[in-house]
Scaffold this active site. Structure first.
Site, PDB file in Angstrom:
ATOM      1  N   ASP A 116     -26.410  39.487 -22.332  1.00  0.00           N
ATOM      2  CA  ASP A 116     -27.829  38.857 -23.313  1.00  0.00           C
ATOM      3  C   ASP A 116     -27.563  39.952 -24.520  1.00  0.00           C
ATOM      4  O   ASP A 116     -26.952  41.755 -24.166  1.00  0.00           O
ATOM      5  CB  ASP A 116     -28.765  39.238 -22.713  1.00  0.00           C
ATOM      6  CG  ASP A 116     -30.018  38.334 -23.150  1.00  0.00           C
ATOM      7  OD1 ASP A 116     -29.859  37.639 -24.523  1.00  0.00           O
ATOM      8  OD2 ASP A 116     -31.029  38.560 -22.768  1.00  0.00           O
ATOM      9  N   LEU A 143     -10.053  38.194  -7.392  1.00  0.00           N
ATOM     10  CA  LEU A 143     -11.340  37.665  -8.245  1.00  0.00           C
ATOM     11  C   LEU A 143     -11.824  36.127  -7.959  1.00  0.00           C
ATOM     12  O   LEU A 143     -10.621  35.729  -8.962  1.00  0.00           O
ATOM     13  CB  LEU A 143     -11.578  38.267  -9.552  1.00  0.00           C
ATOM     14  CG  LEU A 143     -12.617  38.077 -10.107  1.00  0.00           C
ATOM     15  CD1 LEU A 143     -14.316  39.376  -9.513  1.00  0.00           C
ATOM     16  CD2 LEU A 143     -12.671  39.026 -11.779  1.00  0.00           C
ATOM     17  N   HIS A 168     -21.290  36.978 -30.761  1.00  0.00           N
ATOM     18  CA  HIS A 168     -20.251  36.094 -29.809  1.00  0.00           C
ATOM     19  C   HIS A 168     -19.246  36.276 -29.283  1.00  0.00           C
ATOM     20  O   HIS A 168     -18.615  36.217 -28.718  1.00  0.00           O
ATOM     21  CB  HIS A 168     -20.782  34.604 -30.001  1.00  0.00           C
ATOM     22  CG  HIS A 168     -22.649  34.298 -29.870  1.00  0.00           C
ATOM     23  ND1 HIS A 168     -23.307  34.866 -28.954  1.00  0.00           N
ATOM     24  CD2 HIS A 168     -23.167  33.631 -30.646  1.00  0.00           C
ATOM     25  CE1 HIS A 168     -24.380  34.549 -28.700  1.00  0.00           C
ATOM     26  NE2 HIS A 168     -24.304  33.567 -29.998  1.00  0.00           N
TER      27      HIS A 168
HETATM   28  C1  FPP Z   1     -26.998  35.619 -25.440  1.00  0.00           C
HETATM   29  O1  FPP Z   1     -26.448  36.717 -26.785  1.00  0.00           O
HETATM   30  C2  FPP Z   1     -25.468  35.269 -25.453  1.00  0.00           C
HETATM   31  C3  FPP Z   1     -25.317  33.408 -25.527  1.00  0.00           C
HETATM   32  C4  FPP Z   1     -26.323  32.558 -25.035  1.00  0.00           C
HETATM   33  C5  FPP Z   1     -23.474  33.688 -24.844  1.00  0.00           C
HETATM   34  C6  FPP Z   1     -23.354  34.049 -23.739  1.00  0.00           C
HETATM   35  C7  FPP Z   1     -21.697  34.385 -24.331  1.00  0.00           C
HETATM   36  C8  FPP Z   1     -20.414  34.303 -24.031  1.00  0.00           C
HETATM   37  C9  FPP Z   1     -20.733  35.889 -24.403  1.00  0.00           C
HETATM   38  C10 FPP Z   1     -19.421  33.879 -24.554  1.00  0.00           C
HETATM   39  C11 FPP Z   1     -19.037  34.061 -22.916  1.00  0.00           C
HETATM   40  C12 FPP Z   1     -17.556  32.733 -23.418  1.00  0.00           C
HETATM   41  C13 FPP Z   1     -16.846  32.411 -22.374  1.00  0.00           C
HETATM   42  C14 FPP Z   1     -15.096  31.839 -22.720  1.00  0.00           C
HETATM   43  C15 FPP Z   1     -17.099  31.943 -21.248  1.00  0.00           C
HETATM   44  P1  FPP Z   1     -27.884  36.090 -27.586  1.00  0.00           P
HETATM   45  O2  FPP Z   1     -27.235  35.508 -28.755  1.00  0.00           O
HETATM   46  O3  FPP Z   1     -29.668  35.182 -26.305  1.00  0.00           O
HETATM   47  O4  FPP Z   1     -28.499  36.645 -28.220  1.00  0.00           O
HETATM   48  P2  FPP Z   1     -29.770  37.951 -28.738  1.00  0.00           P
HETATM   49  O5  FPP Z   1     -31.049  37.636 -27.342  1.00  0.00           O
HETATM   50  O6  FPP Z   1     -29.867  38.888 -28.902  1.00  0.00           O
HETATM   51  O7  FPP Z   1     -29.886  37.524 -29.903  1.00  0.00           O
END
Ligand code: FPP
Length: 240
Positions: free
Chosen positions: A17, A128, A34
């Protein structure tokens, strides 16, 4: 920070997050948050493999995430496309087996195919197991499992008295995997957000204020040290 007396958790789950807040703090577009998050994830997979963690499960896209702006959803889909290809190389180099949980049919056909390929081509790897939750929601997973149980019952393959916790587990997307020992959530939020509700029944939770893009090996080791402290105090899950 990690010494040889420490117990490495067999299964670590992560709610990644804070990509959006990281981007805001750096005055860059959310998409860049992201993208950074993906790089952090790539590094975390390698770190987890080296530490001897057997299962790493990450929450990449929830059933709720479709409600985000079309622009953000499509940027995330593009990232998945890009990383699905990259991950194949990373998985091969690090002996990692990749597995997806969640309801994948809602994704574009090319992405479904890329996910299938990733699973197929890494299934013989013995290091893993890297589990990516995409279009995943724990309630959705349980409802889908319930439907299959009812269908099996209607066909005479499952009797009410045969339904045990083990059999129930075997209907979930995580069938065959041990439950997580440690859950990490970054960015200061302390909610489960519909992640692995059944599987986290006895899991230790570790929360950190760090935004996901800033997570690193040192943070992972801190979480493991915390887990060791908890585990010593309470004697592990069997006595929970
Ligand atoms: C939360 O941050 C994150 C997400 C909704 C997406 C997480 C995805 C990735 C890190 C990429 C994964 C990639 C692969 C290839 C599996 P948020 O946008 O909710 O952050 P905020 O709460 O600060 O707005």
């Amino acid at each position: 920070m990690i010494d040889e007396t420490m117990k490495i958790p067999q299964h670590v789950a992560i709610i990644m997050d804070g990509n959006g807040r990281w981007a805001k703090a750096h005055k860059v577009p959310r998409q860049l948050g992201h993208k950074e998050g993906c790089q952090t994830l790539e590094q975390t997979v390698e770190d987890a493999a080296r530490l001897g963690i057997k299962y790493l499960t990450v929450y990449a896209f929830s059933t709720e995430n479709w409600k985000r702006s079309e622009e953000e959803v499509s940027a995330l889909m593009q990232l998945f496309r890009f990383y699905a290809k990259r991950l194949l190389g990373i998985a091969k180099t690090n002996n990692v087996r990749v597995r997806m949980i969640g309801e994948r049919s809602r994704f574009a056909p090319d992405l479904v195919e890329a996910i299938g390929r990733l699973e197929r081509e890494t299934q013989q790897n013995t290091g893993l197991t890297f589990v990516i939750a995409v279009n995943y929601g724990s309630r959705d997973e349980m409802v889908r499992a319930g439907r299959r149980m009812l269908a099996d019952a209607a066909e005479g393959r499952l009797k009410p008295e045969e339904l045990t916790e083990q059999v129930f587990s075997d209907y979930l997307d995580t069938a065959g995997m041990p439950d997580p020992d440690l859950l990490i959530r970054t960015s200061g939020e302390e909610r489960l957000s519909n992640f692995l509700l059944w599987q986290l029944a006895y899991t230790e939770f570790y929360f950190t204020d760090i935004y996901w893009p800033d997570f690193n090996k040192e943070e992972l080791e801190k979480a493991i040290a915390y887990y060791n402290g908890r585990d010593r105090r309470f004697g592990g899950r069997n006595e929970a």
